[in-house]
Scaffold this motif. Structure first.
Motif, PDB file in Angstrom:
ATOM      1  N   ALA A 114      -0.638  -2.659  15.456  1.00  0.00           N
ATOM      2  CA  ALA A 114      -0.295  -2.009  16.842  1.00  0.00           C
ATOM      3  C   ALA A 114       0.061  -0.630  16.290  1.00  0.00           C
ATOM      4  O   ALA A 114      -0.107   0.580  16.804  1.00  0.00           O
ATOM      5  N   ILE A 115       1.220  -0.321  15.166  1.00  0.00           N
ATOM      6  CA  ILE A 115       1.502   0.982  15.011  1.00  0.00           C
ATOM      7  C   ILE A 115       0.355   1.817  14.557  1.00  0.00           C
ATOM      8  O   ILE A 115       0.129   2.880  14.698  1.00  0.00           O
ATOM      9  N   THR A 116      -0.603   1.113  13.417  1.00  0.00           N
ATOM     10  CA  THR A 116      -1.509   2.033  12.883  1.00  0.00           C
ATOM     11  C   THR A 116      -2.641   2.250  13.978  1.00  0.00           C
ATOM     12  O   THR A 116      -2.841   3.662  13.990  1.00  0.00           O
TER      13      THR A 116
ATOM     14  N   GLY B 218       5.744   1.134   6.072  1.00  0.00           N
ATOM     15  CA  GLY B 218       6.788   0.882   5.432  1.00  0.00           C
ATOM     16  C   GLY B 218       6.471  -0.493   4.423  1.00  0.00           C
ATOM     17  O   GLY B 218       5.542  -1.053   4.443  1.00  0.00           O
ATOM     18  N   ASN B 219       7.409  -0.455   3.435  1.00  0.00           N
ATOM     19  CA  ASN B 219       6.806  -1.286   2.274  1.00  0.00           C
ATOM     20  C   ASN B 219       7.854  -2.781   2.318  1.00  0.00           C
ATOM     21  O   ASN B 219       7.767  -3.264   1.255  1.00  0.00           O
ATOM     22  N   GLN B 220       8.269  -3.029   3.524  1.00  0.00           N
ATOM     23  CA  GLN B 220       8.853  -4.325   3.908  1.00  0.00           C
ATOM     24  C   GLN B 220       7.821  -5.315   4.494  1.00  0.00           C
ATOM     25  O   GLN B 220       6.839  -4.800   5.305  1.00  0.00           O
ATOM     26  N   PRO B 221       8.116  -6.727   4.239  1.00  0.00           N
ATOM     27  CA  PRO B 221       7.242  -7.529   4.727  1.00  0.00           C
ATOM     28  C   PRO B 221       7.610  -7.627   6.258  1.00  0.00           C
ATOM     29  O   PRO B 221       8.519  -7.627   6.563  1.00  0.00           O
ATOM     30  N   HIS B 222       6.509  -7.666   7.115  1.00  0.00           N
ATOM     31  CA  HIS B 222       6.564  -8.105   8.706  1.00  0.00           C
ATOM     32  C   HIS B 222       5.393  -8.517   9.027  1.00  0.00           C
ATOM     33  O   HIS B 222       5.326  -9.896   8.667  1.00  0.00           O
ATOM     34  N   SER B 223       4.682  -7.920  10.067  1.00  0.00           N
ATOM     35  CA  SER B 223       3.599  -8.975  10.593  1.00  0.00           C
ATOM     36  C   SER B 223       2.291  -8.258  10.752  1.00  0.00           C
ATOM     37  O   SER B 223       2.314  -6.925  11.049  1.00  0.00           O
TER      38      SER B 223
ATOM     39  N   GLY C 207       0.651  -1.156   0.074  1.00  0.00           N
ATOM     40  CA  GLY C 207       0.117   0.139   0.201  1.00  0.00           C
ATOM     41  C   GLY C 207       0.987   1.276   0.018  1.00  0.00           C
ATOM     42  O   GLY C 207       2.254   1.348  -0.269  1.00  0.00           O
ATOM     43  N   ILE C 208      -0.029   2.385   0.272  1.00  0.00           N
ATOM     44  CA  ILE C 208       0.813   3.740   0.114  1.00  0.00           C
ATOM     45  C   ILE C 208       1.117   3.934   1.611  1.00  0.00           C
ATOM     46  O   ILE C 208       0.459   3.415   2.756  1.00  0.00           O
ATOM     47  N   PRO C 209       1.853   4.933   1.777  1.00  0.00           N
ATOM     48  CA  PRO C 209       2.409   5.012   3.285  1.00  0.00           C
ATOM     49  C   PRO C 209       1.239   5.582   4.293  1.00  0.00           C
ATOM     50  O   PRO C 209       0.421   6.335   4.027  1.00  0.00           O
ATOM     51  N   LEU C 210       1.070   4.865   5.387  1.00  0.00           N
ATOM     52  CA  LEU C 210       0.077   4.945   6.454  1.00  0.00           C
ATOM     53  C   LEU C 210       0.077   6.681   6.669  1.00  0.00           C
ATOM     54  O   LEU C 210      -0.776   7.296   6.891  1.00  0.00           O
TER      55      LEU C 210
END
Ligand code: SAM
Length: 172
Positions: free
Chosen positions: A137-139, A126-131, A85-88
């Motif tokens: 949580a960040i959102t 971020g545009n890296q795969p994480h979790s 996606g586009i940056p939050l």
């Protein structure tokens, strides 16, 4: 506060029990009102209900039998968390200004294309795969910074913050 609910898509009971439990605990702790699972899983419902009984609050966990129809009928904004996606941060202003309830969709395995199409915002942390746990949580903490400071009424136990030891009081 923006009223938030979470839809956890792609939950596979045989392999996702732990991470879906963490998605639900994160949703609760960071101020969402409800989580919807795409498949019934009584073990997760029990874990979350036990936590709510102990620590309070009105968090709800339920199953949706048809996630696509649930999303299509949602009255409010829809934010899909995806590394593509586009940056939050680019969408935070418009999301937090809206008075509409927000449905936040997180996946497990690859999500079907309709999720991108039905969402108002396809957003990346971020545009890296994480979790899904970290992305959620960040959102939630950016949309509702006060969410994780809220009080949870009606529980049996309350944590007394301490820099030295584990400390809880019984409210019974
Ligand atoms: N390989 C999967 C795919 O192609 O969609 C990704 C699975 S990932 C382990 C599970 C979920 O974590 C995704 O559906 C998404 O909701 C979330 N996620 C992972 N990385 C993210 C990122 N950088 N930004 C936002 N959400 C992310």
């Amino acid at each position: 506060m923006v009223s938030c609910e979470v839809l956890r898509l792609g939950h596979r009971p045989e392999r996702d029990k732990r991470i879906t439990t963490h998605v639900a605990l994160t949703a609760r702790a960071f101020g969402a009102n409800k989580i919807h699972l795409n498949r019934p899983d009584s073990r997760i419902v029990k874990t979350i209900s036990d936590v709510s009984e102990k620590f309070g609050g009105n968090f709800i966990i339920e199953t949706v039998s048809n996630p696509k129809s649930f999303v299509q009928k949602w009255k409010g904004n829809i934010l899909h968390l995806t590394m593509f996606g586009i940056p939050l941060n680019e969408k935070l202003g418009v999301i937090t200004k809206s008075k509409e309830p927000l449905l936040i969709i997180v996946g497990a395995e690859k999500v079907p294309p309709w999720v991108f199409e039905c969402s108002d915002y396809n957003v990346a942390v971020g545009n890296q795969p994480h979790s899904e746990v970290s992305a959620l949580a960040i959102t939630l903490s950016k949309i509702n910074p006060e969410g994780c400071e809220q009080s949870f009424d009606g529980g049996l136990l309350e944590v007394i913050p301490s820099s030295e030891r584990r400390n809880m009081i019984s409210k019974e």
